[in-house]
Motif scaffolding. Sequence first.
Motif, PDB file in Angstrom:
ATOM      1  N   GLN A   1      -1.453  -4.560 -23.010  1.00 35.60           N
ATOM      2  CA  GLN A   1      -2.111  -5.615 -22.261  1.00 35.60           C
ATOM      3  C   GLN A   1      -1.960  -5.293 -20.782  1.00 35.60           C
ATOM      4  O   GLN A   1      -0.891  -4.920 -20.338  1.00 35.60           O
ATOM      5  CB  GLN A   1      -1.454  -6.966 -22.541  1.00 35.60           C
ATOM      6  N   ARG A   2      -3.013  -5.439 -20.058  1.00 39.34           N
ATOM      7  CA  ARG A   2      -2.924  -5.227 -18.607  1.00 39.34           C
ATOM      8  C   ARG A   2      -2.365  -6.507 -17.994  1.00 39.34           C
ATOM      9  O   ARG A   2      -3.078  -7.313 -17.431  1.00 39.34           O
ATOM     10  CB  ARG A   2      -4.279  -4.890 -18.018  1.00 39.34           C
ATOM     11  N   ARG A   3      -1.097  -6.659 -18.141  1.00 42.12           N
ATOM     12  CA  ARG A   3      -0.456  -7.840 -17.596  1.00 42.12           C
ATOM     13  C   ARG A   3       0.548  -7.412 -16.542  1.00 42.12           C
ATOM     14  O   ARG A   3       1.029  -6.301 -16.537  1.00 42.12           O
ATOM     15  CB  ARG A   3       0.226  -8.646 -18.693  1.00 42.12           C
ATOM     16  N   VAL A   4       0.832  -8.294 -15.663  1.00 40.76           N
ATOM     17  CA  VAL A   4       1.785  -8.018 -14.602  1.00 40.76           C
ATOM     18  C   VAL A   4       2.947  -8.975 -14.755  1.00 40.76           C
ATOM     19  O   VAL A   4       2.770 -10.150 -15.055  1.00 40.76           O
ATOM     20  CB  VAL A   4       1.114  -8.187 -13.217  1.00 40.76           C
ATOM     21  N   ARG A   5       4.123  -8.474 -14.608  1.00 44.15           N
ATOM     22  CA  ARG A   5       5.301  -9.321 -14.623  1.00 44.15           C
ATOM     23  C   ARG A   5       6.236  -8.847 -13.525  1.00 44.15           C
ATOM     24  O   ARG A   5       5.918  -7.938 -12.789  1.00 44.15           O
ATOM     25  CB  ARG A   5       5.987  -9.308 -15.972  1.00 44.15           C
TER      26      ARG A   5
ATOM     27  N   ALA B   1       5.711  -5.810 -11.428  1.00 45.56           N
ATOM     28  CA  ALA B   1       5.573  -4.631 -12.296  1.00 45.56           C
ATOM     29  C   ALA B   1       4.515  -4.925 -13.350  1.00 45.56           C
ATOM     30  O   ALA B   1       4.151  -6.067 -13.573  1.00 45.56           O
ATOM     31  CB  ALA B   1       6.903  -4.313 -12.961  1.00 45.56           C
ATOM     32  N   ARG B   2       4.030  -3.868 -13.996  1.00 45.92           N
ATOM     33  CA  ARG B   2       3.159  -4.070 -15.150  1.00 45.92           C
ATOM     34  C   ARG B   2       3.879  -3.520 -16.368  1.00 45.92           C
ATOM     35  O   ARG B   2       4.616  -2.537 -16.277  1.00 45.92           O
ATOM     36  CB  ARG B   2       1.784  -3.443 -14.964  1.00 45.92           C
ATOM     37  N   VAL B   3       3.646  -4.183 -17.500  1.00 48.77           N
ATOM     38  CA  VAL B   3       4.416  -3.891 -18.704  1.00 48.77           C
ATOM     39  C   VAL B   3       3.465  -3.623 -19.868  1.00 48.77           C
ATOM     40  O   VAL B   3       2.520  -4.371 -20.089  1.00 48.77           O
ATOM     41  CB  VAL B   3       5.336  -5.082 -19.065  1.00 48.77           C
ATOM     42  N   ALA B   4       3.750  -2.551 -20.611  1.00 52.01           N
ATOM     43  CA  ALA B   4       2.968  -2.224 -21.805  1.00 52.01           C
ATOM     44  C   ALA B   4       3.582  -2.909 -23.023  1.00 52.01           C
ATOM     45  O   ALA B   4       4.738  -3.329 -22.992  1.00 52.01           O
ATOM     46  CB  ALA B   4       2.956  -0.704 -22.014  1.00 52.01           C
TER      47      ALA B   4
ATOM     48  N   GLN C   1       5.886  -0.106 -15.147  1.00 52.75           N
ATOM     49  CA  GLN C   1       5.726   0.571 -13.872  1.00 52.75           C
ATOM     50  C   GLN C   1       5.910  -0.468 -12.772  1.00 52.75           C
ATOM     51  O   GLN C   1       5.453  -1.602 -12.893  1.00 52.75           O
ATOM     52  CB  GLN C   1       4.337   1.187 -13.737  1.00 52.75           C
ATOM     53  N   ILE C   2       6.544  -0.052 -11.697  1.00 53.32           N
ATOM     54  CA  ILE C   2       6.786  -0.941 -10.565  1.00 53.32           C
ATOM     55  C   ILE C   2       5.646  -0.793  -9.561  1.00 53.32           C
ATOM     56  O   ILE C   2       5.197   0.317  -9.271  1.00 53.32           O
ATOM     57  CB  ILE C   2       8.135  -0.614  -9.902  1.00 53.32           C
ATOM     58  N   ASN C   3       5.203  -1.908  -9.034  1.00 52.61           N
ATOM     59  CA  ASN C   3       4.160  -1.896  -8.017  1.00 52.61           C
ATOM     60  C   ASN C   3       4.697  -1.244  -6.748  1.00 52.61           C
ATOM     61  O   ASN C   3       5.743  -1.626  -6.231  1.00 52.61           O
ATOM     62  CB  ASN C   3       3.694  -3.326  -7.741  1.00 52.61           C
ATOM     63  N   ILE C   4       3.985  -0.240  -6.230  1.00 52.91           N
ATOM     64  CA  ILE C   4       4.451   0.531  -5.081  1.00 52.91           C
ATOM     65  C   ILE C   4       4.563  -0.327  -3.824  1.00 52.91           C
ATOM     66  O   ILE C   4       5.476  -0.155  -3.018  1.00 52.91           O
ATOM     67  CB  ILE C   4       3.561   1.776  -4.831  1.00 52.91           C
ATOM     68  N   THR C   5       3.660  -1.287  -3.656  1.00 52.93           N
ATOM     69  CA  THR C   5       3.724  -2.163  -2.487  1.00 52.93           C
ATOM     70  C   THR C   5       4.991  -3.001  -2.517  1.00 52.93           C
ATOM     71  O   THR C   5       5.677  -3.155  -1.495  1.00 52.93           O
ATOM     72  CB  THR C   5       2.479  -3.066  -2.425  1.00 52.93           C
ATOM     73  N   ALA C   6       5.334  -3.520  -3.692  1.00 57.36           N
ATOM     74  CA  ALA C   6       6.568  -4.299  -3.834  1.00 57.36           C
ATOM     75  C   ALA C   6       7.798  -3.421  -3.604  1.00 57.36           C
ATOM     76  O   ALA C   6       8.769  -3.855  -2.979  1.00 57.36           O
ATOM     77  CB  ALA C   6       6.621  -4.944  -5.218  1.00 57.36           C
TER      78      ALA C   6
ATOM     79  N   GLU D   1      -4.641   9.718 -20.345  1.00 57.34           N
ATOM     80  CA  GLU D   1      -5.517   8.551 -20.493  1.00 57.34           C
ATOM     81  C   GLU D   1      -4.780   7.227 -20.355  1.00 57.34           C
ATOM     82  O   GLU D   1      -5.289   6.289 -19.754  1.00 57.34           O
ATOM     83  CB  GLU D   1      -6.211   8.617 -21.849  1.00 57.34           C
ATOM     84  N   PHE D   2      -3.558   7.136 -20.915  1.00 57.80           N
ATOM     85  CA  PHE D   2      -2.818   5.870 -20.916  1.00 57.80           C
ATOM     86  C   PHE D   2      -1.488   6.040 -20.190  1.00 57.80           C
ATOM     87  O   PHE D   2      -0.680   6.886 -20.571  1.00 57.80           O
ATOM     88  CB  PHE D   2      -2.547   5.399 -22.349  1.00 57.80           C
ATOM     89  N   TRP D   3      -1.245   5.250 -19.181  1.00 58.82           N
ATOM     90  CA  TRP D   3      -0.026   5.387 -18.386  1.00 58.82           C
ATOM     91  C   TRP D   3       1.235   5.159 -19.199  1.00 58.82           C
ATOM     92  O   TRP D   3       2.280   5.710 -18.915  1.00 58.82           O
ATOM     93  CB  TRP D   3      -0.054   4.456 -17.168  1.00 58.82           C
ATOM     94  N   HIS D   4       1.141   4.356 -20.230  1.00 56.17           N
ATOM     95  CA  HIS D   4       2.321   3.956 -21.006  1.00 56.17           C
ATOM     96  C   HIS D   4       2.643   4.908 -22.151  1.00 56.17           C
ATOM     97  O   HIS D   4       3.650   4.747 -22.832  1.00 56.17           O
ATOM     98  CB  HIS D   4       2.121   2.545 -21.567  1.00 56.17           C
ATOM     99  N   ASP D   5       1.796   5.911 -22.365  1.00 52.61           N
ATOM    100  CA  ASP D   5       1.991   6.837 -23.477  1.00 52.61           C
ATOM    101  C   ASP D   5       2.812   8.036 -23.005  1.00 52.61           C
ATOM    102  O   ASP D   5       2.291   8.991 -22.433  1.00 52.61           O
ATOM    103  CB  ASP D   5       0.645   7.292 -24.026  1.00 52.61           C
ATOM    104  N   MET D   6       4.112   7.966 -23.238  1.00 58.02           N
ATOM    105  CA  MET D   6       5.049   9.014 -22.836  1.00 58.02           C
ATOM    106  C   MET D   6       5.838   9.419 -24.070  1.00 58.02           C
ATOM    107  O   MET D   6       6.267   8.576 -24.835  1.00 58.02           O
ATOM    108  CB  MET D   6       5.988   8.460 -21.762  1.00 58.02           C
ATOM    109  N   ARG D   7       6.025  10.716 -24.252  1.00 62.16           N
ATOM    110  CA  ARG D   7       6.765  11.202 -25.416  1.00 62.16           C
ATOM    111  C   ARG D   7       7.807  12.230 -24.994  1.00 62.16           C
ATOM    112  O   ARG D   7       7.618  12.932 -24.020  1.00 62.16           O
ATOM    113  CB  ARG D   7       5.815  11.829 -26.426  1.00 62.16           C
ATOM    114  N   LYS D   8       8.879  12.314 -25.783  1.00 61.07           N
ATOM    115  CA  LYS D   8       9.882  13.346 -25.550  1.00 61.07           C
ATOM    116  C   LYS D   8       9.434  14.621 -26.240  1.00 61.07           C
ATOM    117  O   LYS D   8       8.844  14.576 -27.319  1.00 61.07           O
ATOM    118  CB  LYS D   8      11.237  12.901 -26.084  1.00 61.07           C
TER     119      LYS D   8
END
Length: 128
Positions: A5-9, A24-27, A33-38, A101-108
């Motif tokens: 969800q493109r939600r911000v918390r 921040a935005r949360v998957a 991810q933390i907002n750079i301006t904040a 494609e997706f910022w939240h898709d990270m794998r080891k």
Amino acid sequence: KQWYQRRVREVWVKRGDKKRYVQARVAENGRFQINITAALQEVRYHLELNSSNSLCVIALTKYELFESRSDLFVAGMASGNQRIAVFSILRYDPNLTFSSEFWHDMRKVSKPLSKLKTDRLIFERSVK
């Protein structure tokens, strides 16, 4: 299928003995991810506290950063006239792979490097 969800918390950051929230935005998988301006505002706060002894403040973090909704990530940002900067080193980790494609898709990776080699590579990649 929508993977997140493109939600911000907000997430906690520590200011001395106090805690406060930073945007921040949360998957759905829990990555954020933390907002750079904040993040820059937090660094500016720390510079103001120590302005007499600091030429500038550069913050390095292992958390990811973003600026706008459409960003996969931002590596960092500086505000030269305010003498502050924030940079993320997470994507320099050789033991991780990231989706284009997706910022939240990270794998080891299947065969991770030793901690010493990992730390060395992160350092070398981040100072180029």
